[in-house]
Design a protein around this motif. Structure first.
Motif, PDB file in Angstrom:
ATOM      1  N   UNK A 162     -14.915 -12.596  42.426  1.00 20.03           N
ATOM      2  CA  UNK A 162     -14.047 -13.408  43.278  1.00 20.03           C
ATOM      3  C   UNK A 162     -13.079 -14.266  42.477  1.00 20.03           C
ATOM      4  N   UNK A 163     -13.520 -14.817  41.372  1.00 19.20           N
ATOM      5  CA  UNK A 163     -12.694 -15.598  40.468  1.00 19.20           C
ATOM      6  C   UNK A 163     -13.067 -15.206  39.041  1.00 19.20           C
ATOM      7  N   UNK A 164     -12.065 -15.205  38.151  1.00 13.47           N
ATOM      8  CA  UNK A 164     -12.281 -14.747  36.783  1.00 13.47           C
ATOM      9  C   UNK A 164     -11.690 -15.763  35.811  1.00 13.47           C
ATOM     10  N   UNK A 165     -12.529 -16.252  34.887  1.00 13.75           N
ATOM     11  CA  UNK A 165     -12.077 -17.162  33.834  1.00 13.75           C
ATOM     12  C   UNK A 165     -12.316 -16.467  32.501  1.00 13.75           C
ATOM     13  N   UNK A 166     -11.270 -16.375  31.692  1.00 17.93           N
ATOM     14  CA  UNK A 166     -11.342 -15.679  30.407  1.00 17.93           C
ATOM     15  C   UNK A 166     -10.917 -16.624  29.299  1.00 17.93           C
ATOM     16  N   UNK A 167     -11.752 -16.750  28.289  1.00 20.51           N
ATOM     17  CA  UNK A 167     -11.441 -17.560  27.113  1.00 20.51           C
ATOM     18  C   UNK A 167     -11.288 -16.629  25.916  1.00 20.51           C
ATOM     19  N   UNK A 168     -10.042 -16.412  25.504  1.00 17.75           N
ATOM     20  CA  UNK A 168      -9.741 -15.532  24.368  1.00 17.75           C
ATOM     21  C   UNK A 168     -10.590 -14.261  24.424  1.00 17.75           C
ATOM     22  N   UNK A 169     -10.406 -13.438  25.463  1.00 14.60           N
ATOM     23  CA  UNK A 169     -11.283 -12.280  25.644  1.00 14.60           C
ATOM     24  C   UNK A 169     -10.922 -11.125  24.726  1.00 14.60           C
ATOM     25  N   UNK A 170     -11.933 -10.428  24.236  1.00 15.56           N
ATOM     26  CA  UNK A 170     -11.703  -9.199  23.502  1.00 15.56           C
ATOM     27  C   UNK A 170     -11.282  -8.096  24.447  1.00 15.56           C
ATOM     28  N   UNK A 171     -10.578  -7.107  23.930  1.00 17.06           N
ATOM     29  CA  UNK A 171     -10.266  -5.906  24.698  1.00 17.06           C
ATOM     30  C   UNK A 171      -9.031  -5.971  25.571  1.00 17.06           C
ATOM     31  N   UNK A 172      -8.674  -7.165  26.052  1.00 22.58           N
ATOM     32  CA  UNK A 172      -7.501  -7.280  26.898  1.00 22.58           C
ATOM     33  C   UNK A 172      -6.274  -7.689  26.136  1.00 22.58           C
ATOM     34  N   UNK A 173      -6.381  -7.660  24.837  1.00 22.82           N
ATOM     35  CA  UNK A 173      -5.450  -8.351  23.955  1.00 22.82           C
ATOM     36  C   UNK A 173      -4.940  -7.421  22.869  1.00 22.82           C
ATOM     37  N   UNK A 174      -3.635  -7.483  22.640  1.00 28.46           N
ATOM     38  CA  UNK A 174      -3.048  -6.812  21.484  1.00 28.46           C
ATOM     39  C   UNK A 174      -2.194  -7.836  20.752  1.00 28.46           C
ATOM     40  N   UNK A 175      -2.500  -8.134  19.498  1.00 23.35           N
ATOM     41  CA  UNK A 175      -1.725  -9.152  18.787  1.00 23.35           C
ATOM     42  C   UNK A 175      -0.301  -8.689  18.519  1.00 23.35           C
ATOM     43  N   UNK A 176       0.614  -9.607  18.635  1.00 21.99           N
ATOM     44  CA  UNK A 176       2.022  -9.295  18.405  1.00 21.99           C
ATOM     45  C   UNK A 176       2.358  -9.384  16.922  1.00 21.99           C
ATOM     46  N   UNK A 177       1.867 -10.429  16.276  1.00 22.22           N
ATOM     47  CA  UNK A 177       2.258 -10.662  14.886  1.00 22.22           C
ATOM     48  C   UNK A 177       1.081 -10.920  13.949  1.00 22.22           C
ATOM     49  N   UNK A 178      -0.152 -10.859  14.450  1.00 20.76           N
ATOM     50  CA  UNK A 178      -1.329 -11.178  13.650  1.00 20.76           C
ATOM     51  C   UNK A 178      -1.926  -9.914  13.046  1.00 20.76           C
ATOM     52  N   UNK A 179      -2.103  -9.845  11.726  1.00 18.50           N
ATOM     53  CA  UNK A 179      -2.738  -8.670  11.117  1.00 18.50           C
ATOM     54  C   UNK A 179      -4.192  -8.537  11.569  1.00 18.50           C
ATOM     55  N   UNK A 180      -4.639  -7.295  11.663  1.00 20.87           N
ATOM     56  CA  UNK A 180      -6.029  -7.015  12.019  1.00 20.87           C
ATOM     57  C   UNK A 180      -6.765  -6.446  10.809  1.00 20.87           C
ATOM     58  N   UNK A 181      -8.077  -6.755  10.659  1.00 20.20           N
ATOM     59  CA  UNK A 181      -8.829  -7.708  11.471  1.00 20.20           C
ATOM     60  C   UNK A 181      -8.369  -9.136  11.218  1.00 20.20           C
ATOM     61  N   UNK A 182      -8.588  -9.985  12.226  1.00 18.95           N
ATOM     62  CA  UNK A 182      -8.189 -11.382  12.096  1.00 18.95           C
ATOM     63  C   UNK A 182      -9.135 -12.121  11.153  1.00 18.95           C
ATOM     64  N   UNK A 183      -8.754 -13.333  10.816  1.00 19.62           N
ATOM     65  CA  UNK A 183      -9.583 -14.138   9.915  1.00 19.62           C
ATOM     66  C   UNK A 183     -10.977 -14.353  10.493  1.00 19.62           C
ATOM     67  N   UNK A 184     -11.055 -14.633  11.778  1.00 20.90           N
ATOM     68  CA  UNK A 184     -12.355 -14.840  12.408  1.00 20.90           C
ATOM     69  C   UNK A 184     -13.196 -13.581  12.429  1.00 20.90           C
ATOM     70  N   UNK A 185     -12.582 -12.429  12.711  1.00 22.83           N
ATOM     71  CA  UNK A 185     -13.319 -11.174  12.698  1.00 22.83           C
ATOM     72  C   UNK A 185     -13.868 -10.874  11.305  1.00 22.83           C
ATOM     73  N   UNK A 186     -13.070 -11.131  10.283  1.00 26.06           N
ATOM     74  CA  UNK A 186     -13.551 -10.919   8.911  1.00 26.06           C
ATOM     75  C   UNK A 186     -14.763 -11.797   8.616  1.00 26.06           C
ATOM     76  N   UNK A 187     -14.732 -13.038   9.078  1.00 31.90           N
ATOM     77  CA  UNK A 187     -15.840 -13.956   8.801  1.00 31.90           C
ATOM     78  C   UNK A 187     -17.115 -13.489   9.499  1.00 31.90           C
ATOM     79  N   UNK A 188     -16.987 -12.945  10.705  1.00 33.50           N
ATOM     80  CA  UNK A 188     -18.159 -12.423  11.405  1.00 33.50           C
ATOM     81  C   UNK A 188     -18.721 -11.207  10.687  1.00 33.50           C
ATOM     82  N   UNK A 189     -17.863 -10.307  10.224  1.00 35.12           N
ATOM     83  CA  UNK A 189     -18.339  -9.129   9.491  1.00 35.12           C
ATOM     84  C   UNK A 189     -19.045  -9.549   8.205  1.00 35.12           C
TER      85      UNK A 189
END
Length: 295
Positions: A124-151
């Motif tokens: 009925x209502x949807x709240x998204x906080x920086x969701x994965x999968x719905x996003x394509x970065x315009x200018x940010x190289x992948x993987x991002x800094x945060x993704x690298x830290x998790x790996x």
């Protein structure tokens, strides 16, 4: 404010899913992120008083907390988001939940998108906080800094307090808000052997698939009113990718927090609770202001 919490394990065809619950009212499902040691209560416990007008449902997603750990074969057959959508659908059916509001952060945001795309009549209502999968970065190289830290966290010598400090430093805009005790608690929460084994399998599967599922292709199927919450300084799922969701989700609004990273519900707690409470507040039975500010 102290809230009564209950917990149970729901048996699904995939494996057991651990669920915590509190409150009474319209169902509100909160989905946690995918960082090391994450689980539903760890991510949202401090926010629960703000949602006292709801039946708040907090599932640990597959691989996390008290829920089952997908195997390598599971992750070869389906993505973690596909697995989670299946497991959570069975869980909500078992709990007798029909329509519900849904909130998800990061990996949990991907699962929230997956549910809203697969079952638009139920969300009925949807709240998204920086969701994965719905996003394509315009200018940010992948993987991002945060993704690298998790790996990096579980690789090499394995988890350490120093690595956890580095992880938190990248997740938030101002790591000084976290005490040594909080860092230590998050570190200790990351040490479950089953979770560590799963995280290695998850990272391998993530690399094989080239990242998250491309949920952005199906954003037009979402019919729920949608609130996007984003930290301007998010270094994990960056703000520049939000344009795709703004363009393709039918009824959508975006609120950006300056001086905030990936954990909006922690870094901007009072604002997060007020905005979400106002957004959900016109649901039947929630009253004029939803959960309230809860600072």
């Amino acid at each position: 404010m102290s809230l009564a919490l209950s917990s149970r394990t729901i048996e699904t065809t995939l494996g057991p899913i651990h669920v915590s619950e509190t409150g009474d009212g319209p169902p509100l499902v909160l989905l946690h992120g995918g960082g090391p040691g994450a689980n539903a209560l760890a991510n949202y416990r401090a926010n629960l008083p703000a949602f006292a007008g709801f039946r708040v449902i907090l599932p640990d997603q597959p691989g996390f907390g008290g829920s089952y750990r997908p195997t390598e074969a599971d992750l070869d057959e389906r993505s973690i988001t596909e697995i989670t959508v299946d497991a959570l659908t069975q869980t909500l059916d078992a709990l007798g939940v029909g329509e519900y509001s849904l909130l998800g952060n990061s990996l949990g945001g991907a699962a929230a998108l997956g549910l809203a795309i697969a079952q638009p009549e139920r969300v009925t209502k949807l709240v998204l906080m920086a969701p994965g999968g719905g996003w394509l970065p315009v200018s940010t190289p992948l993987p991002t800094e945060g993704q690298k830290e998790m790996f990096r966290y579980y690789n090499g010598e394995g988890p350490t307090v120093k690595k956890m400090k580095n992880f938190i430093r990248v997740m938030v805009a101002d790591p000084r808000q976290f005490s040594d005790e909080e860092v230590q608690a998050r570190y200790e929460g990351s040490l479950d052997p089953g979770h560590i084994e799963f995280y290695h399998r998850y990272n391998t599967a993530f690399a094989k698939r080239g990242g998250m599922d491309p949920l952005w292709k199906d954003l037009g199927r979402i019919t729920a009113d949608t609130l996007l919450l984003w930290g301007r300084d998010d270094r994990t799922i960056t703000l520049d990718g939000s344009a795709l969701m703004l363009k393709h989700i039918r009824r959508v609004q975006l609120h950006v927090f300056g001086g905030c990273g990936h954990w909006v519900q922690v870094e901007r707690k009072a604002d997060f609770e007020r905005l979400v409470g106002d957004f959900l507040g016109d649901l039947p039975g929630t009253g004029a202001s939803g959960g309230g500010a809860g600072s």
